[in-house]
Design an enzyme around this catalytic site. Structure first.
Site, PDB file in Angstrom:
ATOM      1  CE  LYS A  54       4.460  -3.031  -6.476  1.00  0.00           C
ATOM      2  NZ  LYS A  54       4.525  -2.126  -5.315  1.00  0.00           N
ATOM      3  CD  GLN A  98       6.929  -1.625  -2.543  1.00  0.00           C
ATOM      4  OE1 GLN A  98       6.795  -1.617  -3.767  1.00  0.00           O
ATOM      5  NE2 GLN A  98       5.977  -2.059  -1.737  1.00  0.00           N
ATOM      6  CG  ASP A 121       1.939   3.172  -6.079  1.00  0.00           C
ATOM      7  OD1 ASP A 121       1.400   2.142  -6.524  1.00  0.00           O
ATOM      8  OD2 ASP A 121       2.972   3.174  -5.393  1.00  0.00           O
TER       9      ASP A 121
END
Ligand code: NDP
Length: 302
Positions: A54, A98, A121
């Site tokens: 990412k 994460q 997200d």
């Protein structure tokens, strides 16, 4: 006849090219670029690998990219304070934590602490609620379901009136995806079945599917004879089934018995090289869109 492979790598590359142009345009117009912070707690190898991909992509696109790596024993209060700092940072338009987090940290509390306007997200209840409402209300589509929807649309898969079966009902993949495919409008209008570990006769449900999406985390769960001939199969599963001593990398397998399934399906995604790259591309798209909204608002054009 062997199925057409839906190439997530090529598709994501095209998407990222478009985003690169958008970054340049934002820089020119506002003198600013999208800002993304990735917060990694601990050193779980899979998480490190996801975060690395990412951040590398964000860097390649010319984002203002910040990495915050913290030890596994960070306290919840410290993590919440870190998120608070980036909620208030005008140069950051996307905050990614994460998952999974260590057991002593309440994942829900952490995800809820992210400003919904920076929740790239798409896991915050405000954004999931807006996703459920659909249409103009949608701010951030969660990245993996968004990547899957994008792949289906870009591959010309007919969703309107199609039987879509989603295996797996997690909050990050199956549940939001089932909502998205059933919404009114382009990329939706499917008749959706959401299957899970309590589903009776999973194989029978899968056999009805024109579009079968599997996100269960069980290697080779779906067999070739569970697939309707000509159906589109999206394999979300990423299972570490071994370790290659030569390359030093994990051996990955999906949730579908790929070699046999490709002889029955019409279109199919590989693992790796399918959903994974598209998930990252959608994270970048969410960040660019977030930056655009923030910068327009700051400049009084919202
Ligand atoms: P979760 O473990 O959170 O959820 C798995 C779901 O699958 C649950 O709903 C579970 O049912 C269901 N399930 C498990 N076993 C079976 C079975 N035998 N039959 C039917 N249903 C079953 O997983 P995630 O959604 O987070 O991830 C799923 C997979 O996708 C994993 O392999 C993960 O690594 C991968 N993934 C890939 C991404 C990518 O970008 N490529 C992104 C995110 C995930 P129940 O609810 O009843 O327990």
């Amino acid at each position: 006849m062997s199925a057409t492979i839906i190439d997530g790598v090529a598709m994501s590359r095209a998407l990222l090219e478009g985003l690169r142009a958008e970054v340049a345009e934002l820089r020119e117009h506002y003198g600013k670029v999208p800002g993304l912070v990735t917060i990694l707690v601990g050193e779980d190898p899979a998480s490190v690998s996801y975060v690395t991909r990412k951040t590398r992509t964000a860097h390649e696109l010319g984002f203002h990219e910040v990495q915050e790596n913290r030890p596994a024993d960070i306290s919840e209060a410290e993590l919440l304070a870190l998120i608070g700092r980036y909620n208030a940072d005008p140069d950051i338009h996307g905050i990614l934590v994460q998952l999974p987090l260590p057991k002593h940290i309440d994942e829900t509390r952490v995800l809820h602490a992210i400003d919904p306007k920076k929740d790239v997200d798409g896991f915050h209840p405000v954004n999931l609620g807006n996703l459920l409402i659909g249409g103009e209300a949608v701010t951030f589509r969660p990245c993996t379901p968004a990547g899957i929807q994008e792949m289906l649309v870009r591959s010309g898969v007919e969703l309107d009136g199609a039987e879509a079966v989603v295996v797996g009902r997690s909050n990050i993949v199956g549940k939001p995806l089932s909502v998205m495919l059933g919404q009114k409008g382009p990329g939706g209008n499917a008749t959706v079945t959401l299957a899970h570990s309590h589903t009776r006769d999973l194989a029978a449900h899968c056999r009805r599917a024109d579009v079968l999406i599997v996100a269960a985390g069980v290697p080779k769960l779906v067999k070739a004879d569970w697939i309707k001939p000509g159906a589109t199969v999206i394999d979300v599963g990423v299972n570490r089934v071994g370790f290659n001593e030569t390359t030093g990398k994990a051996i990955l397998a999906g949730d579908v018995d790929f070699a046999a399934a490709r002889e029955v399906a019409g279109k199919i995604t590989p693992v790796p090289g399918g959903v994974g790259p598209m998930t990252i591309a959608m994270l970048m798209q969410n960040t660019v869109r977030s930056a655009r909204r923030h910068l327009a608002a700051e400049n009084g054009k919202a």
